[in-house]
Design a protein around this motif. Structure first.
Motif, PDB file in Angstrom:
ATOM      1  N   ASN A  13      59.723  10.774  68.790  1.00 38.10           N
ATOM      2  CA  ASN A  13      59.819  11.460  67.495  1.00 38.10           C
ATOM      3  C   ASN A  13      60.098  10.470  66.363  1.00 38.10           C
ATOM      4  O   ASN A  13      60.985  10.675  65.536  1.00 38.10           O
ATOM      5  N   ILE A  14      59.300   9.407  66.322  1.00 32.06           N
ATOM      6  CA  ILE A  14      59.464   8.353  65.324  1.00 32.06           C
ATOM      7  C   ILE A  14      58.714   8.674  64.036  1.00 32.06           C
ATOM      8  O   ILE A  14      59.153   8.339  62.936  1.00 32.06           O
ATOM      9  N   LEU A  15      57.561   9.329  64.147  1.00 31.55           N
ATOM     10  CA  LEU A  15      56.652   9.490  63.009  1.00 31.55           C
ATOM     11  C   LEU A  15      56.941  10.782  62.249  1.00 31.55           C
ATOM     12  O   LEU A  15      56.831  11.883  62.793  1.00 31.55           O
ATOM     13  N   ASN A  16      57.305  10.641  60.977  1.00 34.64           N
ATOM     14  CA  ASN A  16      57.580  11.790  60.100  1.00 34.64           C
ATOM     15  C   ASN A  16      58.486  12.822  60.780  1.00 34.64           C
ATOM     16  O   ASN A  16      58.235  14.028  60.747  1.00 34.64           O
ATOM     17  N   ARG A  17      59.558  12.315  61.365  1.00 33.58           N
ATOM     18  CA  ARG A  17      60.486  13.184  62.093  1.00 33.58           C
ATOM     19  C   ARG A  17      61.040  14.281  61.181  1.00 33.58           C
ATOM     20  O   ARG A  17      61.546  14.025  60.104  1.00 33.58           O
ATOM     21  N   GLY A  18      60.931  15.510  61.630  1.00 35.83           N
ATOM     22  CA  GLY A  18      61.516  16.633  60.913  1.00 35.83           C
ATOM     23  C   GLY A  18      60.679  17.198  59.793  1.00 35.83           C
ATOM     24  O   GLY A  18      61.113  18.137  59.133  1.00 35.83           O
ATOM     25  N   ARG A  19      59.473  16.691  59.592  1.00 34.30           N
ATOM     26  CA  ARG A  19      58.678  17.205  58.467  1.00 34.30           C
ATOM     27  C   ARG A  19      58.162  18.613  58.728  1.00 34.30           C
ATOM     28  O   ARG A  19      58.060  19.431  57.799  1.00 34.30           O
ATOM     29  N   LEU A  20      57.831  18.909  59.970  1.00 36.69           N
ATOM     30  CA  LEU A  20      57.238  20.205  60.279  1.00 36.69           C
ATOM     31  C   LEU A  20      58.237  21.254  60.723  1.00 36.69           C
ATOM     32  O   LEU A  20      58.000  22.450  60.569  1.00 36.69           O
ATOM     33  N   THR A  21      59.383  20.820  61.289  1.00 39.89           N
ATOM     34  CA  THR A  21      60.305  21.769  61.909  1.00 39.89           C
ATOM     35  C   THR A  21      61.708  21.575  61.372  1.00 39.89           C
ATOM     36  O   THR A  21      62.258  20.472  61.441  1.00 39.89           O
ATOM     37  N   ARG A  22      62.278  22.642  60.861  1.00 38.81           N
ATOM     38  CA  ARG A  22      63.637  22.570  60.328  1.00 38.81           C
ATOM     39  C   ARG A  22      64.643  22.260  61.446  1.00 38.81           C
ATOM     40  O   ARG A  22      64.575  22.811  62.530  1.00 38.81           O
ATOM     41  N   GLY A  23      65.566  21.364  61.143  1.00 40.03           N
ATOM     42  CA  GLY A  23      66.607  21.022  62.095  1.00 40.03           C
ATOM     43  C   GLY A  23      66.250  19.920  63.051  1.00 40.03           C
ATOM     44  O   GLY A  23      67.071  19.518  63.875  1.00 40.03           O
ATOM     45  N   SER A  24      65.006  19.370  62.957  1.00 36.90           N
ATOM     46  CA  SER A  24      64.599  18.321  63.887  1.00 36.90           C
ATOM     47  C   SER A  24      64.627  16.941  63.244  1.00 36.90           C
ATOM     48  O   SER A  24      64.133  15.977  63.815  1.00 36.90           O
ATOM     49  N   ALA A  25      65.205  16.833  62.055  1.00 36.86           N
ATOM     50  CA  ALA A  25      65.200  15.551  61.346  1.00 36.86           C
ATOM     51  C   ALA A  25      66.278  14.595  61.859  1.00 36.86           C
ATOM     52  O   ALA A  25      66.251  13.411  61.566  1.00 36.86           O
ATOM     53  N   THR A  26      67.252  15.096  62.587  1.00 37.14           N
ATOM     54  CA  THR A  26      68.325  14.234  63.052  1.00 37.14           C
ATOM     55  C   THR A  26      68.098  13.812  64.487  1.00 37.14           C
ATOM     56  O   THR A  26      67.377  14.462  65.224  1.00 37.14           O
TER      57      THR A  26
END
Length: 412
Positions: free
Chosen positions: A399-412
């Motif tokens: 999950n290196i590329l644009n992490r969290g852009r599509l799914t809320r809560g997945s940026a961390t």
């Protein structure tokens, strides 16, 4: 913030591998014109592709162009326009809607996958993407597709990149199909129709044998619109329904007259020719009535895709129940909705109505805090979400590329 600026695919590989080693996610940008779309990402590193801006090959006679992902879209369109050709799916220019510089790139165009009015006839960005070179989340380069329309190269992986918002791989080069520009165009204008009647008129036009290439409706509105071709038609004081026909001049003229006769029960159609017609559709494509510098510039904007037959009823209900404004494209299959500001951008109401209609909704414009608090992209059902996650993990397991852009809560 660390911003590596790469010069070729090898540089991209090195940056991705370094990010993997340090477990540092990367935000992928060209010129950043669409950074305001999606869930806000938490990252200290940008992967800048703006130096990958060359046209690698252009063969007008073969109707194909190969271009690096960071090439400015405006420059590529200018080049193919000089050969009287075009990107037939009419990529949406989001700069007016978002209030950002007009600096979109080819990679951003493919990654977003936002097609304009001709989508109902020509298909979307993915249908014109013949091949791509990219770097996966493993840090490995790969090639998908080819340079001909009928390529037989196994799984058509490049189609997955269209609309992936940079979450699967870093595109470095793409090959696109281009099409000849039509010699002439005519737009029929019907005035004063309500949303449901306009929906029926667009359905009748699209079901006719006259090869309609675009169908849109703008309801009359209490909100002033910015200057432009739509204002010249009388919008927003008066509702306008627009139907476009394209081709050689003799054909466009004949079909416009014939379609006007078919639509006579809905009213007398006015006809716009060539430049006047093109100006109107440019405004519809870029959602100019909801521009960031206009009367509704501070309102959240939703992009709703639904069955065309449901469009009129869905849009009318949203406008009535929220006090917002809507624009219909794709014969009612695409609704742009500007809704009065609320902490959740009225997401609960929008999603309830859209789910009932069998569609999906994306929050295209909203403040960063609102985008943190709601799902920007439409939540998928369990099985579909699981399949999408399996595909993503096959390209980018860490999950290196644009992490969290599509799914809320997945940026961390």
């Amino acid at each position: 913030m660390d911003t590596p600026r790469v010069r070729d695919a090898k540089d991209v590989e090195q940056v991705v591998r370094a990010a993997l080693a340090s477990e540092q996610p990367l935000e992928i940008i060209g010129h950043g014109s669409k950074r305001l779309i999606g869930q806000p990402m938490a990252t200290n590193a940008l992967l800048d592709l703006s130096a990958l801006n060359a046209v690698t090959a252009y063969e007008p006679n073969e109707l194909i162009i190969t271009v690096q992902a960071g090439a400015p879209l405006a420059d590529v369109q200018s080049l193919i326009d000089s050969k009287n050709q075009q990107l037939a799916f009419e990529p949406v220019n989001t700069s007016r809607l978002l209030g950002t510089p007009d600096t979109g790139t080819i990679g951003g165009m493919i990654g977003a996958g936002l097609a304009g009015p001709r989508r109902i006839k020509a298909g979307g960005a993915r249908d014109h993407l013949l091949g791509a070179h990219a770097v996966s989340g493993f840090g490995d380069s790969f090639k998908a597709g080819g340079r001909v329309v009928k390529n037989v190269t196994g799984y058509d992986l490049c189609k997955l990149l269209a609309g992936s918002w940079g979450t699967l791989a870093v595109m470095t080069e793409v090959t696109l199909k281009v099409m000849p520009k039509p010699e002439s165009e005519r737009t029929l204008v019907l005035r004063g129709l309500d949303d449901l009647t306009a929906n029926r008129a667009m359905t009748a036009a699209l079901g006719s044998p006259f090869d309609v290439s675009a169908a849109a409706h703008l309801a009359n509105s209490a909100f002033p619109a910015g200057a432009g071709a739509l204002t010249d038609l009388g919008y927003p004081r008066e509702a306008v329904t627009l139907l476009r026909l394209e081709g050689i001049t003799a054909s466009a003229v004949h079909r416009a007259a014939a379609l006007a006769a078919v639509l006579a029960p809905f009213g007398t159609a006015e006809i716009l020719e060539d430049a006047a017609s093109a100006a109107v559709w440019s405004c519809v494509r870029d959602v100019q009535p909801f521009a960031a510098n206009g009367a509704l510039g501070g309102w959240p904007v939703w992009r709703i895709v639904c069955p065309p037959a449901s469009g009129g009823m869905l849009g009318q209900a949203l406008a009535r129940d929220t006090g917002g404004d809507v624009i219909y494209d794709w014969g009612g299959g695409l609704i742009w909705a500007a809704l009065p500001p609320k902490p959740d951008a009225q997401a609960a109401l929008v999603r309830q109505r859209v789910n009932a209609a069998g569609g999906h909704a994306t929050l295209i414009r909203a403040p960063a805090q609102v985008r943190r608090d709601v799902d920007v992209f439409h939540p998928q059902q369990g099985g579909l979400a699981a399949l999408g996650e399996r595909v993503r993990l096959s390209f980018d397991p860490k999950n290196i590329l644009n992490r969290g852009r599509l799914t809320r809560g997945s940026a961390t």
